[in-house]
Design a protein around this motif. Structure first.
Motif, short mmCIF file in Angstrom:
data_model
loop_
_atom_site.label_atom_id
_atom_site.label_comp_id
_atom_site.label_asym_id
_atom_site.label_seq_id
_atom_site.Cartn_x
_atom_site.Cartn_y
_atom_site.Cartn_z
N ALA A 89 0.80 -1.22 -0.12
CA ALA A 89 0.07 -0.08 -0.12
C ALA A 89 0.85 1.30 -0.01
CB ALA A 89 -0.89 0.09 1.09
N LEU A 90 0.34 2.31 -0.52
CA LEU A 90 0.92 3.78 -0.51
C LEU A 90 -0.15 4.16 0.82
CD1 LEU A 90 1.66 4.60 -4.13
CD2 LEU A 90 3.21 3.78 -2.50
N PHE A 91 0.66 4.65 1.61
CA PHE A 91 -0.26 4.83 2.96
C PHE A 91 0.46 5.74 3.79
CE2 PHE A 91 -0.97 3.72 7.51
CZ PHE A 91 -2.09 3.60 7.68
N GLY A 92 -0.57 6.77 4.34
CA GLY A 92 -0.17 7.76 5.17
C GLY A 92 -0.19 9.00 4.62
N PRO A 93 0.16 10.22 5.46
CA PRO A 93 -0.11 11.55 5.02
C PRO A 93 1.27 12.07 3.79
CG PRO A 93 1.05 11.38 6.91
CD PRO A 93 0.57 10.10 6.73
N VAL A 94 0.66 12.73 3.01
CA VAL A 94 1.59 13.29 1.86
C VAL A 94 2.64 14.12 2.43
CG1 VAL A 94 1.99 14.27 -0.31
CG2 VAL A 94 0.09 12.72 0.00
N PRO A 95 3.94 13.99 2.61
CA PRO A 95 4.67 15.02 3.32
C PRO A 95 4.83 16.35 2.83
CG PRO A 95 5.76 13.03 3.07
CD PRO A 95 4.70 12.82 2.13
N GLU A 96 4.67 16.69 1.42
CA GLU A 96 4.62 17.75 0.94
C GLU A 96 3.20 18.95 1.20
OE1 GLU A 96 7.35 14.79 -0.67
OE2 GLU A 96 5.47 14.97 -0.67
N LEU A 97 2.21 18.09 1.63
CA LEU A 97 0.80 18.49 1.76
C LEU A 97 0.67 18.69 3.32
CD1 LEU A 97 -0.98 17.20 -1.14
CD2 LEU A 97 0.31 19.47 -1.04
N ARG A 98 -0.32 19.60 3.64
CA ARG A 98 -0.81 19.57 5.02
C ARG A 98 -2.43 18.83 4.97
NH1 ARG A 98 -0.62 25.64 6.65
NH2 ARG A 98 -1.35 24.90 8.76
N ASN A 99 -2.39 17.78 5.83
CA ASN A 99 -3.72 17.18 6.02
C ASN A 99 -4.27 16.67 5.04
OD1 ASN A 99 -3.76 18.27 8.76
ND2 ASN A 99 -4.32 20.37 7.93
N TYR A 100 -3.41 16.02 4.16
CA TYR A 100 -3.77 15.08 2.92
C TYR A 100 -3.34 13.69 3.16
CZ TYR A 100 -5.11 13.97 -1.92
OH TYR A 100 -5.54 13.33 -2.99
N PHE A 101 -4.23 12.70 3.23
CA PHE A 101 -3.90 11.49 3.54
C PHE A 101 -4.10 10.72 2.35
CE2 PHE A 101 -3.93 13.20 7.57
CZ PHE A 101 -3.08 12.53 8.55
N CYS A 102 -3.41 9.23 2.07
CA CYS A 102 -3.61 8.33 1.16
C CYS A 102 -3.61 6.85 1.53
CB CYS A 102 -2.37 8.41 0.09
SG CYS A 102 -2.31 9.82 -0.87
N CYS A 103 -4.29 6.20 0.92
CA CYS A 103 -4.52 4.78 1.27
C CYS A 103 -4.73 4.00 -0.11
CB CYS A 103 -5.48 4.29 2.27
SG CYS A 103 -5.20 2.69 2.86
N ASN A 104 -3.81 3.79 -0.81
CA ASN A 104 -3.81 3.40 -2.33
C ASN A 104 -3.00 2.12 -2.67
OD1 ASN A 104 -3.58 6.61 -2.16
ND2 ASN A 104 -5.41 6.19 -3.51
N PRO A 117 7.11 0.04 5.63
CA PRO A 117 7.23 -0.73 4.54
C PRO A 117 6.01 -0.25 3.67
CG PRO A 117 8.02 -2.09 6.39
CD PRO A 117 7.34 -0.89 7.24
N TRP A 118 4.91 0.28 4.33
CA TRP A 118 3.74 0.72 3.52
C TRP A 118 3.36 2.15 3.49
CZ3 TRP A 118 4.40 -4.03 4.35
CH2 TRP A 118 3.50 -5.06 3.98
N ASP A 119 4.50 2.97 4.13
CA ASP A 119 4.39 4.47 3.88
C ASP A 119 4.65 4.92 2.84
OD1 ASP A 119 4.89 7.21 4.41
OD2 ASP A 119 5.25 6.80 6.70
N LEU A 120 3.72 5.68 2.08
CA LEU A 120 4.16 6.31 0.72
C LEU A 120 5.39 7.05 0.58
CD1 LEU A 120 3.27 9.68 0.94
CD2 LEU A 120 0.88 8.72 1.05
N ALA A 121 5.91 7.54 1.92
CA ALA A 121 7.19 8.35 1.88
C ALA A 121 8.25 7.52 1.72
CB ALA A 121 7.25 8.79 3.52
N ARG A 122 8.18 6.08 1.33
CA ARG A 122 9.52 5.27 1.02
C ARG A 122 9.67 5.34 -0.56
NH1 ARG A 122 4.83 2.07 0.69
NH2 ARG A 122 4.63 0.67 -1.02
N TYR A 123 8.57 6.04 -1.13
CA TYR A 123 8.95 6.52 -2.75
C TYR A 123 9.30 8.17 -2.74
CZ TYR A 123 8.06 1.72 -3.88
OH TYR A 123 8.02 0.43 -3.77
N GLY A 124 9.99 8.59 -3.67
CA GLY A 124 10.23 9.98 -3.77
C GLY A 124 10.04 10.06 -5.32
N ASP A 125 10.32 11.46 -5.85
CA ASP A 125 10.24 11.81 -7.12
C ASP A 125 11.06 10.79 -8.09
OD1 ASP A 125 8.74 13.78 -6.39
OD2 ASP A 125 10.28 15.46 -6.44
N TRP A 126 12.05 10.06 -7.61
CA TRP A 126 12.61 9.05 -8.44
C TRP A 126 11.79 7.93 -8.92
CZ3 TRP A 126 12.87 4.39 -6.12
CH2 TRP A 126 12.53 4.35 -4.93
N ALA A 127 10.84 7.63 -8.29
CA ALA A 127 9.98 6.57 -8.63
C ALA A 127 9.21 7.16 -9.67
CB ALA A 127 8.96 6.12 -7.58
#
Length: 806
Positions: A330-345, A376-386
């Motif tokens: 999963a791509l899970f958790g708050p988007v670090p660059e945004l405020r109060n925006y969460f994902c579960c995808n 291991p499910w946190d979307l922050a494990r990927y960056g713009d390089w993905a």
């Protein structure tokens, strides 16, 4: 439609409805779900909906067991049937490696006190008389596994959420999400706009499109997936009970009873992408054209295992889209660059994980942090390089190898390389075998001349064992050079920099130029969210080093503390590179390349200095993750190759040897050093991992201070200990359960490796405090089998730190 809400959940599939339900359960009643079509549209309605408990990652196992239990509770709570069938599942091994995998899972089941145990072939045959067990090495049985009704579960979540006060609007597509300066959002629909504190992207197949509305990209790729259901099979129709599902992963298919027939699906090698440029907005409950020829080989293997399948007619074929992340998690958790925006995808085994993911995301939103570490499910494990090409290649690899064993430390080649440093080709010429760390290629170990630079994977010791041994011994005996460019690196400067840093981290930052300190970063529950080395390099200027793979994760914490305009903070990970030169001869080697005095009297442990090495201006910090005498040397990226060549050339006097990440793992475990993501986690209290001495409560403010005050005087629930294990063919890698000699579970391994320079198989692990006594004899389940072990009193290498400080 209401104009205001605490949270808006976008997407009315399984996961979106679970998040809505759990938000309401945690007390957020003013929450809204918006679904563009009908509930279950997209991937939910056509899923095979299998459920199982155990997972390779212990926290995901906890999440999945919670989910399985929740379905029965939901039925009682809402009156909505979830279509729960739990006839169990038979897990079969055709190979030695698969047998290892199943025995490892069985040992974890003992730790979790759940049912997952071995059956004899005769017992398995009695449970499923239609299976041909020829060629099967072992069979494990999970009695609680089974399947549920996709629509039933989704509607149960929805009904439960409504009963708690949540609102659901069907046929209400979101057309825009607009951030406001106070961190809130405006969610726009054709029916009106909602001003909300929090946005949750749980849009499933449309996760990419919803993310784009907020101005960012999610690394997701859609692919077709097929399964079919047979006509009634007489032998099944005559059964008075439901048959267990068949998990024949080596056969690369899945199979379970459906009505009086069978449901059979597969992940073929020749996968098909679908809607690569974006999921059509008018797609809902449609299916894709079937093409069973693509999974014909898989079907034939299933027919060999269940001969009745070969004679059965096909009732219906399901070919529907699924959306994959680059590692199928999963791509899970708050988007670090945004405020109060969460994902579960990007959730693939959604029906095994929906409840747990919903609960933990709701905790993150309501309480500020989930109770379990799900990095291991946190979307922050990927960056713009993905990039899209990387995501496409990895998604296909994950799909095609869905049932392939994920071995410890396995590095897959798909989509690589993505990011390379200037020394990449030179390291390759030296025989480097590379791994991936937050997009960066970095050396894992070096193959000697005439040896293939290729790593093979398995649960037992593999072909890198001897080269890693040679690297470790070379460093401990003389000097080694480790590329640490993948560490996260930050520059903090300007008037007030020290004050701002002191409000972020728990230790007091250095006040003297040239001094360094190790400091924890605390989470909002008081646990260890990170560990950093902070060096004061000039007046109002600091250099900070931390975990590279957690760089985007840690961004969330840095943004929690308002930074004055006079202070600049930026990541320089891409701009700067580093080497750790370590070993008893490291001083002499470096002294030959610089006019600076590197003697112990002049350049002590945890001190730093800007020096010139081989004509290159270098930031030198006297620390080493190896636990040996050494310096970390940092230079701008354009100087990396020049510095590397100069260091290697100096090896003509001192036999410097390139050393990789596999060796660093062994060396740091010999010393007993913890690592972020293994020993340091938001779940663990400072007093459980020995970092409480680095927390300075004389500072009035820092992240996690109030939470730590509540737990600091509590006895540790567990303690981090060092363990020596009696084993000959495999070493602990992390996740192995720890038992007392009478079989009582008392803990788990966090990291493990063979200590090549001390001649012992070693591990770090967490043990219940009552049993965390040195010299205690314990049992560690390496490869799922009992191995004698003992808790050590001191680190296996240099327990007094004489080498480090010499």
């Amino acid at each position: 439609m209401q104009e205001n809400a605490q949270a808006v959940v976008i997407g009315g599939g399984l996961v979106g409805c679970s998040i809505l339900y759990h938000l309401a359960k945690l007390g957020w009643k003013d929450v809204v779900l918006l679904e563009r079509d009908e509930l279950t549209s997209g991937s939910t309605w056509h899923a095979a909906a299998g459920i199982h408990g155990l997972h390779d990652h212990n926290n995901i196992s906890k999440l999945q067991y919670y989910t399985m239990q929740l379905y029965a509770d939901l039925e009682k709570e809402t009156g909505q049937g979830c279509g729960i069938f739990q006839p169990g599942s038979l897990y079969m091994a055709q190979t030695r490696e698969r047998e290892h995998q199943l025995r490892i899972q069985a040992a974890k089941a003992r730790y979790f006190k759940v049912e997952f145990h071995e059956l004899s072939i005769k017992e398995a045959q009695e449970l499923h008389p239609l299976v041909d067990f020829n060629g099967i090495r072992c069979v494990m049985y999970e009695p609680d596994a089974g399947n549920v009704d996709p629509s039933g579960v989704t509607y149960a979540y929805a009904q439960g959420a409504r009963a708690l006060g949540a609102k659901i609007h069907r046929f209400t597509p979101v057309t825009a999400t607009t951030p406001r300066s106070d961190g809130s959002w405006v969610v726009v629909t054709p029916e009106g706009s909602i001003h909300t504190e929090v946005v949750v992207n749980a849009a499933g197949l449309w996760g990419r499109e919803v993310a784009a509305m907020a101005g960012f990209e999610l690394p997701l790729m859609t692919m077709e997936h097929q399964y079919f259901v047979t006509e009634s099979i007489p032998q099944i129709a005559q059964m008075e009970r439901r048959l267990p599902s068949v998990a024949d992963r080596d056969g690369e298919y899945y199979l379970r009873q459906e009505g009086e027939g069978l449901l059979v699906g597969a992940y073929e090698k020749d996968g098909r992408f679908w809607a690569e440029e974006g999921t059509p907005l008018d797609f809902g409950h449609e299916l894709l054209p079937d093409d069973l020829e693509r999974i014909e080989e898989n079907i034939m293997r299933a027919c060999e295992r269940l001969p009745v399948l070969a004679e059965a007619g096909i009732k219906r074929i399901i070919n529907g889209p699924m959306i994959w992340s680059p590692d199928s998690s999963a791509l899970f958790g708050p988007v670090p660059e945004l405020r109060n925006y969460f994902c579960c995808n990007g959730i693939i085994p959604g029906f095994s994980q929906s409840g747990g993911l919903g609960l933990l995301l709701a905790q993150w939103i309501v309480e500020g942090e989930p109770e379990l570490d799900l990095f291991p499910w946190d979307l922050a494990r990927y960056g713009d390089w993905a990039t899209k090409s990387f995501t496409r290649a990895r998604a296909l690899d994950c799909y095609a190898h869905r049932f392939k064993i994920h071995f410890p430390y396995e590095e897959r080649d798909a989509g690589r390389p993505t990011r390379m440093r200037p020394v990449y080709q030179r390291q390759k010429q030296l025989g480097a075998v590379f791994g991936l760390n937050y997009g960066w290629e970095h050396p894992l170990w070096y193959a000697a001349d005439g040896i293939e630079a290729q790593e093979y994977y398995g649960f037992e010791r593999q072909n890198c064992f001897d080269p890693v041994s040679e690297e470790c011994k070379a460093l401990r005996d003389s000097v080694g050079i480790i590329d640490i460019s993948n560490f996260g690196k930050y520059e903090i400067k300007g008037s007030g920099a020290a004050n701002w840093l002191n409000r972020v981290v728990a230790n007091s930052v250095p006040t003297e130029i040239g001094r360094s300190c190790l400091t924890p970063l605390l989470g909002l529950r008081g646990g260890i969210a990170g560990d950093f080395t902070i060096t004061k390099v000039d007046e109002d200027e600091f250099y900070m080093v931390g975990s590279g793979m957690a760089e985007r994760y840690h961004q969330r914490f840095f943004d929690m503390v308002k930074r004055p305009d006079s202070v600049s903070f930026r990541s320089i990970t891409s701009e700067w590179c580093g080497f750790n030169v370590a070993g008893p001869d490291s001083r002499e080697l470096l002294q030959g390349l610089t006019d600076s005095d590197l003697s112990n009297e002049s350049f002590r442990f945890t001190r730093s200095r800007r020096i010139n090495i081989a004509g290159i201006d270098t930031l030198a910090i006297r620390v080493s993750f190896t636990g040996d005498l050494g310096w970390e040397l940092y230079v701008p990226e354009e100087k990396q190759l020049e510095l590397y060549d100069a260091l290697l050339a100096a090896g003509e006097t001192y036999p410097i040897r390139p050393v990789g990440g596999r060796s660093l793992l062994s060396l740091r475990i010999e010393k007993g050093y913890g690592s972020w993501g293994r020993e340091y986690s938001p779940e663990y209290w400072p007093q459980e991992v020995g970092l409480e001495r680095l927390i300075k409560l004389d500072k009035p403010e820092f992240i996690g201070r109030d939470a730590y005050l509540k737990i600091k005087d509590m006895a540790p629930r567990e303690k981090l200990v060092m363990i020596s294990i009696e084993t000959t063919d495999a070493d602990a890698v992390g996740g192995e359960p720890i038992f007392l000699l009478d079989g009582t579970p008392i803990g788990r391994i966090s990291s493990g490796a063979y200590g090549h320079t001390v001649g012992k198989s070693l591990a770090l692990g967490f043990v219940k405090t009552a049993h965390a006594t040195p010299k205690t004899s314990i049992d560690v389940a390496v490869l799922g089998r009992s191995h004698d072990a003992v808790i050590l009193e001191h680190s296996a290498f240099d327990p007094k730190g004489n080498r480090l400080r010499s």
